[in-house]
Write a protein that holds these residues in place. Sequence first.
Motif, mmCIF file in Angstrom:
data_model
loop_
_atom_site.group_PDB
_atom_site.id
_atom_site.type_symbol
_atom_site.label_atom_id
_atom_site.label_comp_id
_atom_site.label_asym_id
_atom_site.label_seq_id
_atom_site.Cartn_x
_atom_site.Cartn_y
_atom_site.Cartn_z
ATOM 1 N N ILE A 247 0.819 -1.160 0.119
ATOM 2 C CA ILE A 247 -0.022 0.118 -0.012
ATOM 3 C C ILE A 247 0.856 1.284 -0.025
ATOM 4 O O ILE A 247 0.491 2.093 -0.873
ATOM 5 C CB ILE A 247 -0.902 -0.074 1.167
ATOM 6 N N ASN A 248 2.036 1.302 0.744
ATOM 7 C CA ASN A 248 2.732 2.406 0.951
ATOM 8 C C ASN A 248 3.362 2.734 -0.479
ATOM 9 O O ASN A 248 3.770 3.544 -1.132
ATOM 10 C CB ASN A 248 3.782 2.204 1.836
ATOM 11 N N TYR A 254 1.647 6.645 -6.728
ATOM 12 C CA TYR A 254 0.313 7.595 -6.778
ATOM 13 C C TYR A 254 0.780 8.947 -6.941
ATOM 14 O O TYR A 254 0.471 9.766 -7.411
ATOM 15 C CB TYR A 254 -0.816 6.935 -5.880
ATOM 16 N N ASN A 255 1.399 9.217 -5.598
ATOM 17 C CA ASN A 255 1.852 10.442 -5.085
ATOM 18 C C ASN A 255 2.839 11.070 -6.095
ATOM 19 O O ASN A 255 3.004 12.513 -6.318
ATOM 20 C CB ASN A 255 2.359 10.596 -3.758
ATOM 21 N N ARG A 262 -1.566 15.641 -13.528
ATOM 22 C CA ARG A 262 -2.373 16.896 -13.236
ATOM 23 C C ARG A 262 -1.612 18.249 -13.751
ATOM 24 O O ARG A 262 -2.093 19.123 -14.351
ATOM 25 C CB ARG A 262 -2.525 17.136 -11.800
ATOM 26 N N GLY A 263 -0.214 18.174 -13.648
ATOM 27 C CA GLY A 263 0.481 19.295 -14.164
ATOM 28 C C GLY A 263 0.568 19.329 -15.676
ATOM 29 O O GLY A 263 0.367 20.527 -16.438
ATOM 30 N N LYS A 264 0.657 18.125 -16.362
ATOM 31 C CA LYS A 264 0.576 18.049 -17.713
ATOM 32 C C LYS A 264 -0.901 18.558 -18.286
ATOM 33 O O LYS A 264 -0.927 19.266 -19.264
ATOM 34 C CB LYS A 264 0.914 16.665 -18.173
#
Length: 341
Positions: A247-248, A254-255, A262-264
């Motif tokens: 999970i980590n 994911y992070n 999102r930036g693109k």
Amino acid sequence: MSQDDGGFPRNILNPQGNNPFGGGDGGGVEIDPEAVGKTVFVVFTLVLLAAIAWSSYYQIAPDEEGVVLRFGRYHKTTQPGPHFKIPLGVDRVLKVPTQRQMKMEFGFRTDKVAQRTSYRRGKEALAESEMLTGDLNVADVEWVVQYHIHDPQAYLFRAREIDEVIQDLAEAVMRQAVGDVNVNDLLTGGREALAANVKAALSQATAHYDLGITVDQLIIQDVNPPEAVKPSFNEVNQAQQEKERAINEAMAQYNNLVPQARGKAEQKISQARGYSAERVNEAKGDVASFVAVQKAYARSPKVTRTRLQLETLQKVLPRVTDKWVVTGAGSGILQHLKLGK
């Protein structure tokens, strides 16, 4: 009674020097009851006075307080130092270590304190440590209670077998607290919170029963599953750790990727908005230019037509490498232009 020069009886057993066995020559021994009685009285008196003096004095150590009982009833509490009491069993002193930190161990016993402290576990310790958790699992909990005595009178007389009372209270409070949590919390990160809750509950219980003690610290030494199911618990814990690790890692990926995406996306949207504004402005400029030309053409068509032709040639001719100029209407000869050159 015959005496020497000092006046002391020369022979308290035979003062007359007669032979008690009938010899009559003074070589026998005759006991004087009066002298023997005086001697015994003197010796008894000296021994009695020594016993009284010895039993009337007592010493309290720096880490203790003395509880004085008079005829078996509480009389007073004395501080460290030398003191006197009524002897011959009238006063009796009980020494209580009020400045010493007391300790009780549950689930184990300290066998030897050294550079490497050794511990042992018997049936009694095992019975103390096995507890049922809130999710109906069995946990083996080892803990230590540290306390000090602040009221010697209450410590001695509020309860019989005070050590057993404290032990039973601590065990009851711990079992109640463990019964409210699940085994995973005990085996992972819930020990500190559990220890704080148990300490508060135990302090409240000892104050309620006025046992004369203050709980200083409660330490959970270790929490383990029972030996019979320990391998299964270890496998479950390993699987949970691998789950947490996966999970980590997924959250880390994911992070990392989502902000990039999102930036693109924001960049594309900004570019599209800029392009849209540019095209709209160009279109508006073309419309305004066309309207202006149309109005000028309506006012003077010939001049406007000539101007448009000249402006068009001005834009096109700089990009033409070869230029052919034909003048006149021609002489009837077919002119051949090498346009493919």
